[in-house]
Write a protein that holds these residues in place. Structure first.
Motif, PDB file in Angstrom:
ATOM      1  N   MET A   1      -2.753 -48.134 112.782  1.00 32.80           N
ATOM      2  CA  MET A   1      -1.610 -47.672 113.619  1.00 32.80           C
ATOM      3  C   MET A   1      -1.469 -48.725 114.583  1.00 32.80           C
ATOM      4  SD  MET A   1      -1.786 -44.680 116.391  1.00 32.80           S
ATOM      5  CE  MET A   1      -1.256 -45.000 118.138  1.00 32.80           C
ATOM      6  N   THR A   2       0.036 -49.003 114.805  1.00 36.63           N
ATOM      7  CA  THR A   2       0.315 -50.246 115.559  1.00 36.63           C
ATOM      8  C   THR A   2       0.463 -49.605 116.908  1.00 36.63           C
ATOM      9  OG1 THR A   2       1.367 -51.225 113.598  1.00 36.63           O
ATOM     10  CG2 THR A   2       2.152 -51.875 115.689  1.00 36.63           C
ATOM     11  N   THR A   3       0.438 -50.536 118.017  1.00 36.95           N
ATOM     12  CA  THR A   3       0.575 -50.203 119.331  1.00 36.95           C
ATOM     13  C   THR A   3       1.700 -50.991 119.968  1.00 36.95           C
ATOM     14  OG1 THR A   3      -1.205 -51.832 120.250  1.00 36.95           O
ATOM     15  CG2 THR A   3      -1.777 -49.539 119.567  1.00 36.95           C
ATOM     16  N   ALA A   4       2.250 -50.520 120.969  1.00 37.77           N
ATOM     17  CA  ALA A   4       3.012 -51.228 121.866  1.00 37.77           C
ATOM     18  C   ALA A   4       2.572 -52.644 122.195  1.00 37.77           C
ATOM     19  CB  ALA A   4       3.297 -50.513 123.218  1.00 37.77           C
ATOM     20  N   ASP A   5       1.319 -52.894 122.575  1.00 36.11           N
ATOM     21  CA  ASP A   5       0.797 -53.951 122.892  1.00 36.11           C
ATOM     22  C   ASP A   5       0.794 -54.979 121.737  1.00 36.11           C
ATOM     23  OD1 ASP A   5       0.111 -53.395 125.340  1.00 36.11           O
ATOM     24  OD2 ASP A   5      -1.867 -52.421 125.341  1.00 36.11           O
ATOM     25  N   ASP A   6       0.418 -54.275 120.437  1.00 33.69           N
ATOM     26  CA  ASP A   6       0.752 -55.063 119.121  1.00 33.69           C
ATOM     27  C   ASP A   6       1.932 -55.800 119.086  1.00 33.69           C
ATOM     28  OD1 ASP A   6      -2.277 -54.416 118.418  1.00 33.69           O
ATOM     29  OD2 ASP A   6      -1.431 -52.745 117.514  1.00 33.69           O
ATOM     30  N   VAL A   7       2.886 -54.876 119.373  1.00 34.07           N
ATOM     31  CA  VAL A   7       4.445 -55.627 119.247  1.00 34.07           C
ATOM     32  C   VAL A   7       4.602 -56.630 120.236  1.00 34.07           C
ATOM     33  CG1 VAL A   7       6.792 -54.781 119.564  1.00 34.07           C
ATOM     34  CG2 VAL A   7       5.151 -53.405 118.480  1.00 34.07           C
ATOM     35  N   ARG A   8       4.290 -56.289 121.452  1.00 29.42           N
ATOM     36  CA  ARG A   8       4.306 -57.358 122.552  1.00 29.42           C
ATOM     37  C   ARG A   8       3.652 -58.775 122.227  1.00 29.42           C
ATOM     38  NH1 ARG A   8       2.847 -54.341 126.273  1.00 29.42           N
ATOM     39  NH2 ARG A   8       4.795 -54.145 127.415  1.00 29.42           N
ATOM     40  N   ARG A   9       2.488 -58.525 121.736  1.00 31.16           N
ATOM     41  CA  ARG A   9       1.705 -59.845 121.327  1.00 31.16           C
ATOM     42  C   ARG A   9       2.645 -60.584 120.393  1.00 31.16           C
ATOM     43  NH1 ARG A   9      -1.125 -59.823 117.639  1.00 31.16           N
ATOM     44  NH2 ARG A   9      -1.836 -57.740 117.337  1.00 31.16           N
TER      45      ARG A   9
END
Length: 120
Positions: free
Chosen positions: A1-9
């Motif tokens: 599962m992808t998170t908003a923090d992953d997108v931000r990074r």
């Protein structure tokens, strides 16, 4: 599962990217062009995508992708459920959206491509 923090990074590692909060949405932009945005509840991400291809994308994988809000349908934009994609797919979507928004030379330099100059 992808998170908003992953997108931000991933997004913040791309040249000239700025993060801004717009109407409770975290957005990522190059200059004035927004190429990705995370929903306020962090369950979905909108991203730049060729307008003429988005209906086919949504039809092919409706469990992952969905059309943008009606007010955003005029833009090159589509949405994805973050829980439905892995990090590799998210990275590809974010990088391609950034590539659409970034100046061609910047995108080519970052991605290691040659830019062919055309003179008229």
């Amino acid at each position: 599962m992808t998170t908003a923090d992953d997108v931000r990074r991933v997004a913040m590692a791309l040249p000239r990217t700025e993060e801004r909060l717009v109407r409770d949405r975290v957005t990522f932009r190059v200059g004035r062009i927004v190429y990705a945005a995370i929903s306020p509840d962090e369950t979905s991400m909108g991203f730049g995508f060729p307008r003429e291809e988005r209906a086919a994308l949504v039809a092919a994988e409706p469990e992952k992708f969905h059309m943008p809000r009606p007010s955003d349908e005029r833009y090159h934009w589509v949405r994805v459920w973050l829980a439905a994609i892995d990090e590799a797919e998210m990275r590809e979507l974010v990088e391609e959206a950034w590539r659409m928004a970034a100046p061609k030379r910047l995108a080519a330099a970052h991605l290691g491509e040659r830019v062919i100059r055309r003179f008229r």
